[in-house]
Enzyme design. Structure first.
Site, PDB file in Angstrom:
ATOM      1  N   ASP A   9       3.260  -6.142   3.533  1.00 28.93           N
ATOM      2  CA  ASP A   9       2.834  -5.050   4.418  1.00 28.93           C
ATOM      3  C   ASP A   9       3.142  -5.403   5.872  1.00 28.93           C
ATOM      4  OD1 ASP A   9       1.709  -2.803   5.544  1.00 28.93           O
ATOM      5  OD2 ASP A   9      -0.360  -3.509   5.367  1.00 28.93           O
ATOM      6  N   ASP A  54       5.998   1.044   7.007  1.00 30.16           N
ATOM      7  CA  ASP A  54       4.568   0.839   6.782  1.00 30.16           C
ATOM      8  C   ASP A  54       4.046   1.919   5.845  1.00 30.16           C
ATOM      9  OD1 ASP A  54       1.985  -0.118   7.005  1.00 30.16           O
ATOM     10  OD2 ASP A  54       1.613   0.806   8.957  1.00 30.16           O
ATOM     11  N   GLU A  87      -4.995   2.022   2.452  1.00 31.06           N
ATOM     12  CA  GLU A  87      -5.089   0.808   3.279  1.00 31.06           C
ATOM     13  C   GLU A  87      -5.289   1.162   4.742  1.00 31.06           C
ATOM     14  OE1 GLU A  87      -3.635  -2.241   6.068  1.00 31.06           O
ATOM     15  OE2 GLU A  87      -2.714  -0.282   5.649  1.00 31.06           O
ATOM     16  N   GLU A  88      -4.580   2.185   5.211  1.00 31.79           N
ATOM     17  CA  GLU A  88      -4.585   2.502   6.639  1.00 31.79           C
ATOM     18  C   GLU A  88      -5.960   2.908   7.161  1.00 31.79           C
ATOM     19  OE1 GLU A  88      -2.303   1.713   8.442  1.00 31.79           O
ATOM     20  OE2 GLU A  88      -0.350   1.946   7.485  1.00 31.79           O
ATOM     21  N   HIS A 104       0.836  -1.206   0.000  1.00 28.11           N
ATOM     22  CA  HIS A 104       0.000   0.000   0.000  1.00 28.11           C
ATOM     23  C   HIS A 104       0.867   1.251   0.000  1.00 28.11           C
ATOM     24  CE1 HIS A 104       0.199   1.130   4.355  1.00 28.11           C
ATOM     25  NE2 HIS A 104       0.204  -0.175   4.596  1.00 28.11           N
ATOM     26  N   HIS A 122       3.038   2.903  13.146  1.00 25.29           N
ATOM     27  CA  HIS A 122       2.098   4.026  13.342  1.00 25.29           C
ATOM     28  C   HIS A 122       2.614   5.083  14.309  1.00 25.29           C
ATOM     29  CE1 HIS A 122      -1.642   1.455  12.006  1.00 25.29           C
ATOM     30  NE2 HIS A 122      -0.683   1.511  11.082  1.00 25.29           N
TER      31      HIS A 122
END
Length: 478
Positions: free
Chosen positions: A365, A303, A337-338, A291, A436
Site C-alpha cells: 500500500d 492507492d 482502509e482509507e 486495500h 489522495h
C-alpha cells in the site's frame, strides 16, 4: 552457478531500466551474506523472472481503474469494485474465492469552495477532508489564523482562535520512505478537534503532499464526542503559499468557505479473499494483502490499485505452479482502509481463532515504486534465519533490512496479536505528489517497476510458504 549468473544479469538489467543503482549484493556478495541456494530458492528466482516478463499486474490495475475507477467505501462504486474483484479472482483460477462482510462508514464529499474575500479577492482550490461535516448553507466567512503545526495549535490560547478559521501550514518533506507524511498527517486527522476545542469555526490545512500542482489532497479526519464538529478541508500547496504571501502584506485575511459534505451512516462492504491452498500445511497461512477501496477524486491507481495488482499477480504465479507450496497463500483485498483501517480490523476480529495459524503477513500500500528492501518483525532469535530464507531476493536488487517492520496499514495490528509481519519497502519519493488527489491515475504507474514489485512479492510469499523456521517461538510454546 549458471542459474545465479543468469538471474544476477537479469536483475542488473531490470534495475537499469528502473533507474536504480545496483546494491553491492547485486554485483558482488558481501562476505557475510550467504545466499540461500536451496531448490525452493531456485524456484523463487524462476517465479521472479516470470514476474519481470509478465504484464498481468498492469492488466489488473488497468482493468480496475478503467472499469471501476474511484471506489469510496460505502458507495455504489465500492460494491462494484467488490464484484469486479470476485469475478477477476475466479477467472484467474484461485482455489478459493470468497468475501466477508464489513460495516463501513458512508460519507458524501459534496461540493467544496473557498476564497479569500479581504483584503484581496482570490479563489482557492480546496477539497473536503473525509468525514467532515458541512458548513451552514450560506457558508462561513471568518478571519484566518495561521499555525506552523498541530503542536503549535495545541499550545495556542483560545483567544487567538475563537470565531476564526484555523489554517495549519505544516509542510510535508519528501523522503524515499515517505516518513514526512507521518510528521504532518496529525494536522489532518486531529486538527479539527484541537481547533474546535478553542472555539474555531472551521479548519483548512495545507495539503499533506509534496507536489506543487494546484490540486488539494484529501484524506480522513476525526471528530471526538463532546467536541463541536467543525468543517475541515485541505487546500492546494500553491494556495497555501498564496496565503502566506498575503499574510506578509496584511495579517487580517478573511476567508469564505462553503462545503456540502454529509455523513450517511453505516453501509456494508466486503473484504475479498482468494487462496492458493497449501499442499501439506493448508491450515497455515501466508497473507499478502492490499486495500480495494480508494478515495473518490482520482481513479485509485497508485492507492491502492497497484497493491491489488501486485499481490494478486504474485499469488497467481504461485497458483500456476505444478506443485503448490506447503502453506496456503491467502490474498486479502481489504475494505475501507482509507476511512480507518476498517477492513483490516474486521479481518483480525473475524479470524481471531485462526491468527495463530497465520505464519506471516505483508501488505502492499505505497504505490508502485521499486521495492528496495525487505524488513521483518519476527522473533529476534529467528530474524537472521528469516533473512537467509529470502536472501535470493538480493539477486533482484532487494536489500535485507531490519526487524522493525509494521507490515502495512491493514496488517499493522497483527504484531500486537502475535502474527509476524514483513514490509517490502517501496521507493515512495514521488508517492505523495499524487496521494489522495485527482492525479492518482494509471499513467503514474511504471509497468516495469510494477513487475519488479510482483517479483519481490512472489519470492517472499513462496519462500515463506515453504519455510521451516519458527518465526514466533515464544508464542508457539505457550
Amino acid at each position: 552457478m549458471k542459474n545465479y549468473t543468469h538471474v544476477s544479469l537479469t536483475a542488473l538489467f531490470t534495475m537499469a531500466l528502473l533507474g536504480c543503482q545496483p546494491t553491492s549484493s547485486s554485483v558482488q556478495k558481501k562476505p557475510e551474506l550467504v545466499i540461500n541456494n536451496s531448490q525452493d530458492a531456485i524456484i523463487s528466482q524462476q517465479l521472479a523472472q516470470k514476474a519481470l516478463n509478465s504484464n498481468v499486474a498492469y492488466d489488473i490495475v488497468e482493468s480496475l481503474t478503467v472499469e471501476v475507477g474511484p471506489r469510496l467505501a460505502g458507495t455504489d462504486k465500492d460494491i462494484m469494485a467488490v464484484d469486479w474483484a470476485m469475478e477477476k479472482l475466479w477467472l484467474m483460477g484461485f482455489d478459493k474465492v470468497y468475501k466477508e462482510s464489513v460495516q463501513v462508514p458512508a460519507w458524501s464529499r459534496g461540493h467544496a469552495s473557498a476564497s479569500i474575500i479581504a483584503p484581496y479577492d482570490q479563489p482557492l482550490v480546496i477539497t473536503a477532508l473525509g468525514g467532515s461535516v458541512a458548513t451552514p448553507i450560506k457558508g462561513i466567512q471568518a478571519p484566518i489564523v495561521r499555525f506552523e503545526s498541530l503542536e503549535e495549535l495545541t499550545l495556542a490560547s483560545p483567544g487567538r482562535i475563537e470565531g476564526k478559521i484555523v489554517f495549519i501550514d505544516h509542510k510535508t518533506e519528501r523522503h524515499k520512505d515517505g516518513n514526512g507524511y507521518g510528521v504532518t498527517v496529525g494536522g489532518r486527522s486531529k486538527g479539527a478537534v484541537e481547533a474546535a476545542k478553542k472555539g474555531a469555526v472551521a479548519i483548512v490545512i495545507r495539503s499533506i503532499g509534496t507536489n506543487h500542482d494546484r490540486m488539494a489532497h484529501t484524506g480522513m479526519m476525526r471528530y471526538e464526542e463532546d467536541v463541536p464538529k467543525i468543517p475541515a478541508a485541505a487546500m492546494s500547496i500553491p494556495d497555501a503559499e498564496l496565503i502566506n504571501d498575503m499574510l506578509k502584506r496584511d495579517p487580517n485575511i478573511v476567508m469564505s468557505l462553503n462545503m456540502t459534505s454529509e455523513n450517511l451512516g453505516i453501509a456494508t462492504s466486503y473484504n475479498v479473499i482468494a487462496e492458493v491452498t497449501g499442499s501439506s500445511k493448508p491450515d497455515e497461512i501466508v497473507l499478502i494483502g492490499a486495500h480495494l477501496d480508494s478515495w473518490d477524486e482520482g481513479t485509485g491507481a497508485i492507492d491502492d490499485g497497484a497493491g491489488v495488482a501486485i499481490v494478486t499477480a504474485a499469488a497467481k504465479l504461485i497458483q500456476d505452479l505444478p506443485q503448490k507450496p506447503a502453506r496456503t497463500v491467502r490474498v486479502v483485498l481489504y475494505a475501507a482502509e482509507e476511512v480507518g483501517l476498517v477492513g483490516g480490523k474486521a479481518y483480525a476480529a473475524q479470524h481471531a481463532d485462526e491468527l495463530d495459524k497465520h505464519y506471516i503477513a505483508a501488505e502492499s500500500d505505497f504505490g508502485a515504486g521499486p521495492i528496495y528492501q525487505i524488513d521483518f518483525n519476527v522473533a529476534p532469535s529467528s530474524f537472521s534465519q528469516a533473512q537467509h530464507q529470502v536472501s535470493a531476493m538480493t539477486l533482484f536488487g532487494v536489500a535485507l533490512g531490519t526487524n522493525d517492520a509494521s507490515g502495512g496499514p491493514d496488517v499493522s495490528m497483527m504484531p500486537g496479536l502475535g502474527v509476524p509481519v514483513a514490509s517490502l519497502k517501496q521507493d515512495g519519493t514521488d508517492y505523495f505528489d499524487y496521494h489522495h488527489t485527482p492525479n492518482d491515475t494509471l499513467d503514474k504507474i511504471d509497468p516495469k517497476a510494477l513487475a519488479q514489485n510482483v517479483a519481490a512479492y512472489v519470492q517472499f510469499a513462496y519462500m515463506m510458504a515453504q519455510s521451516e523456521i519458527d518465526l514466533r517461538p515464544l508464542a508457539s510454546s505457550k
